[in-house]
Design an enzyme around this catalytic site. Sequence first.
Site, PDB file in Angstrom:
ATOM      1  N   GLY B 244       0.826  -1.200   0.000  1.00 24.99           N
ATOM      2  CA  GLY B 244       0.000   0.000   0.000  1.00 24.99           C
ATOM      3  C   GLY B 244       0.862   1.252   0.000  1.00 24.99           C
ATOM      4  O   GLY B 244       0.794   2.054  -0.902  1.00 24.99           O
ATOM      5  N   PRO B 622      10.810  -8.324  16.590  1.00 27.44           N
ATOM      6  CA  PRO B 622      12.039  -7.824  15.946  1.00 27.44           C
ATOM      7  C   PRO B 622      12.209  -8.322  14.510  1.00 27.44           C
ATOM      8  O   PRO B 622      12.843  -7.646  13.700  1.00 27.44           O
ATOM      9  CB  PRO B 622      13.161  -8.383  16.834  1.00 27.44           C
ATOM     10  CG  PRO B 622      12.512  -8.680  18.137  1.00 27.44           C
ATOM     11  CD  PRO B 622      11.083  -9.045  17.836  1.00 27.44           C
ATOM     12  N   GLN B 628      10.264  -4.275   8.119  1.00 35.01           N
ATOM     13  CA  GLN B 628       9.705  -2.958   7.825  1.00 35.01           C
ATOM     14  C   GLN B 628      10.804  -1.940   7.586  1.00 35.01           C
ATOM     15  O   GLN B 628      10.725  -1.120   6.674  1.00 35.01           O
ATOM     16  CB  GLN B 628       8.853  -2.491   9.022  1.00 35.01           C
ATOM     17  CG  GLN B 628       7.514  -3.167   9.108  1.00 35.01           C
ATOM     18  CD  GLN B 628       6.612  -2.626   8.039  1.00 35.01           C
ATOM     19  OE1 GLN B 628       6.135  -1.512   8.124  1.00 35.01           O
ATOM     20  NE2 GLN B 628       6.407  -3.390   6.996  1.00 35.01           N
ATOM     21  N   VAL B 693       7.144   2.063  13.580  1.00 39.11           N
ATOM     22  CA  VAL B 693       8.482   1.827  13.050  1.00 39.11           C
ATOM     23  C   VAL B 693       8.450   1.642  11.524  1.00 39.11           C
ATOM     24  O   VAL B 693       9.478   1.636  10.871  1.00 39.11           O
ATOM     25  CB  VAL B 693       9.133   0.624  13.771  1.00 39.11           C
ATOM     26  CG1 VAL B 693       8.539  -0.701  13.304  1.00 39.11           C
ATOM     27  CG2 VAL B 693      10.637   0.614  13.626  1.00 39.11           C
ATOM     28  N   GLY B 694       7.235   1.550  10.975  1.00 41.60           N
ATOM     29  CA  GLY B 694       7.111   1.202   9.561  1.00 41.60           C
ATOM     30  C   GLY B 694       7.579   2.272   8.601  1.00 41.60           C
ATOM     31  O   GLY B 694       7.884   1.982   7.451  1.00 41.60           O
ATOM     32  N   GLU B 695       7.615   3.502   9.058  1.00 38.73           N
ATOM     33  CA  GLU B 695       8.034   4.591   8.171  1.00 38.73           C
ATOM     34  C   GLU B 695       9.382   5.182   8.569  1.00 38.73           C
ATOM     35  O   GLU B 695      10.008   5.875   7.768  1.00 38.73           O
ATOM     36  CB  GLU B 695       6.955   5.687   8.146  1.00 38.73           C
ATOM     37  CG  GLU B 695       5.645   5.143   7.624  1.00 38.73           C
ATOM     38  CD  GLU B 695       4.556   6.179   7.472  1.00 38.73           C
ATOM     39  OE1 GLU B 695       3.656   5.952   6.646  1.00 38.73           O
ATOM     40  OE2 GLU B 695       4.566   7.201   8.179  1.00 38.73           O
TER      41      GLU B 695
END
Lengths: 211, 735
Positions: B244, B622, B628, B693-695
């Site tokens: 996405g 982790p 990510q 933490v994904g971005e």
Amino acid sequence: MPDPGEIELNRRALMVAAGACAALPAMGANARSQPAPVGTPVLADVSFSVNGQQHALAIDTRTTLLDALREHLHLTGTKKGCDHGQCGACTVIVDGQRINSCLTLAIMHQSASVTTIEGLGTADNLHPMQAAFVKHDGFQCGYCTPGQICSGVAMLDEIKAGIPSHVTADLTTAAAVSEAEIRERMSGNICRCGAYSNIVEAMTEVAGRQG
Amino acid sequence: MKFDTPATQNPIDRQTVVGQPRDRVDGPLKVSGTARYAYEQHDVVPNQAYGYVLGAAIAKGRVSSIDLKSAKAAAGVLAVVTAKEAGKLGKGKRNTAKLLGGPEIDHYHQAIALVVAETFEQARAAASLIRVDYATGRGSFDLEAAKDRATKPPDEDSSPTDTSVGDFSGAFAKAPVTLDQTYTTPDQSHAMMEPHASLAAWEGEKLTVWTSNQMVDWGVTDLAQTLGIPKSNVRLVSPFIGGGFGGKLFLRADVLLAALGARAAKRPVKVALQRPLMINNTTHRPATIQRIRVGATKDGKITAIGHESWSGDLPDGGPEVAVQQTRLLYAGANRMTAMRLAVLDLPEGNAMRAPGEAPGLMALEIAMDEMAEKLGIDPIAFRALNDTQVDPEKPKRPFSMRRLDECFKVGADRFGWSRRSARPAQSRDGRWLVGIGAAAAFRNNLVMKSAAWVRLDANGIVTVETDMTDIGTGSYTIIAQTAAEMLGVGLDKVVVRLGDSTFPVSAGSGGQWGGNSSTAGVYAACIKLREAVAQKLGINSTEAEFADGEVRAGNRNMPLAQAAASGPLVGEDILEYGNLDKTHQQSTFGAHFVEVGVDVATAETRIRRMLAVCSAGRILNPKTARSQVIGAMTMGAGAALMEELAVDSRRGFFVNHDLASYEVPVHADIPHQEVIFLDETDPMSSPMKAKGVGELGICGVGSAVANAIYNATGIRVRDYPITLDKLLERMPDAA
């Protein structure tokens, strides 16, 4: 839409077309043999085996192998990412060779033996490459994954068969599995989630196990 | 549950399942090809027909005539839908341009027709028979040319358009060391692997869509609004999403057209946007022009920092908030930011992974590198000198946690930063000029209310249901881990079902808020279920310990399943937030390190090593969190080196609208990547003590690449992407 038989290409137009695309010198003849886009679909019989199972289809001649798998056989593990050979998500193994199934018509594969992701292993009984992807988290969204795995399995066979790549330094000795070889040979399979580092680890592990 | 005081000790802190690097629970489905994406729901409704989308061939103007006769007469065609056939449609509040164009056209490849046929091949062939004549209008397509006409967009609550603290101009004028530079970032595309796709089926007035969408409730709301039907008549199902990155946050044309096509054909219809249509039909990350000014004392203390950004969008669109991080990242008493928005008639600009920070840091973190060099200070030391533990605009408002310095220290040790030559173009390895660069990563931690229900059955199986989505982020896995931890069972006893609007409304996936927020919602529901279990077993829930499939209280020991022996027990709750995110600035931090080689003869850049050190609260898993981060680093590497939508500024569209010409990183572009997470928990964020933490991983990494290229070659490129043509003429002597 006129009947294609009635299309008249004058010599001048043909020369312009041929000159614009020298790779298509026989364009006039090709244009005449194209079926019309309207009208009843032209169906053709084709039979091939998929994952060891024989299938006989009467299929629209325009149907790609990819759509035959997904829409006719409902083997949706093979993914449609771009439908024109730019992403690798649709990679399957046909007679031992990996191909983009979107770039080939189903009717071109009479008597072929096709292996898709479903034929490598199941969720309960994973192929070593599938298991290595889980272990190394070689995917995120999962959409390029079947293509990466089918491509990877065939790619390791290509190295084993001694087929060189762009990064093979010495063409007189057989190529060996290395991270550079894997990265080069897998570059037709895009992963937008960016799992490349993990995918290479998974493939390196499987290659090592194969010895 | 209301989260309005910092989290104290809770069952998540045991970390027997949460915090462990478990394999994805949906992994076997994905690697075996049995995870079903939107276009693959062959068995949910019978008699599915195929839709094919026709996009506008002009950027702005009108359809003067559209001839559907041949298409309608073509074999297998069941219906053709255009704006005329569709009748009056609304527009979702999250869409800028309407999803079905005509007669007015707002942007190139805006959908103008859908052909529905028995087969895909028939629909495609018939779509090619539609004849459209256009009256082409004049549009504005060039950001640079439109920059001077850009205006101040309206303030939004969280990000005012202009900010000012102290006396920026005065302080900048007086500063002994200054930098005043302009940087540009191009338009970029999400280019997720799965095209936008939907299957729609009507049953009377009730509509069900199986689609690929990050935000289920937004999708339901905006689809109902667009169709003018009650929200209660729409069900949206999105169990697996093939990527996405912000491109599937909103209702898009595939959903609407599938619904309209199914209504017209009186049959279920499925539609996937053709790949060459996606880039101009959907949203993209807008290009920016950014001016950064920094003034400092001779010993490296920033006294003035200013960041201005110009971007463009369709009328009523919004700016790319590229100045966002500059309000918070470094100290400095005198500061300003400003954003200006030009009207551009290109396709709609909108969120792409780390909107704001991703392009903003691509500029700011080069500026910091440049400033450090002017000052003769190591770039990491310069950042440490200007660290702040409080919001620099509101010094009484502390960060909940800020360990940026530590990220740099840990990373510098691991990466061998001390071997970097401060003078550029000093290191050579064969035909490669080698350099290393660093940059700060920064992204705010957003919290969003999120609900779930959790059911325990007589077999001891725990089933979690929430409309949360898993876009590759690992939601299935971390939600299972949360429920397992809370109820003291193994992952094999937990079933997670996501992405269905009949489930409680979650935070959804966006803005890196999904992981922390959705698991916090599941935590709240599990607390409710624990209370129900305790009550059923006749024990005090505060004393009960849930572990190893048992409930223990005092010297009593009962199987968990026993509580559901006479019928399933359900816990349902929503986690809502008080104002801890107002009293404390919650952000995530990191340090990126990159080593590049630049070919002395061709100026081709290759990335040789990458490391990110991240400080982002508790890391729930982790293994998936690392994925990510490396994935975001990869996208950031693309932004630095190759990704650029080429604008045809005469005809107003992105020329390179497919995956061959919009170049994204491939295997050969990306080396082994390393990620280190600082071991920490942030009790201000949620009961999970986790943050997004994904971005974070994409934030700053592009600058680290740019700074490494400078270190390798001595060439400073301020216009992304850094392609070899921008380096070649200025390359150092190859000998």
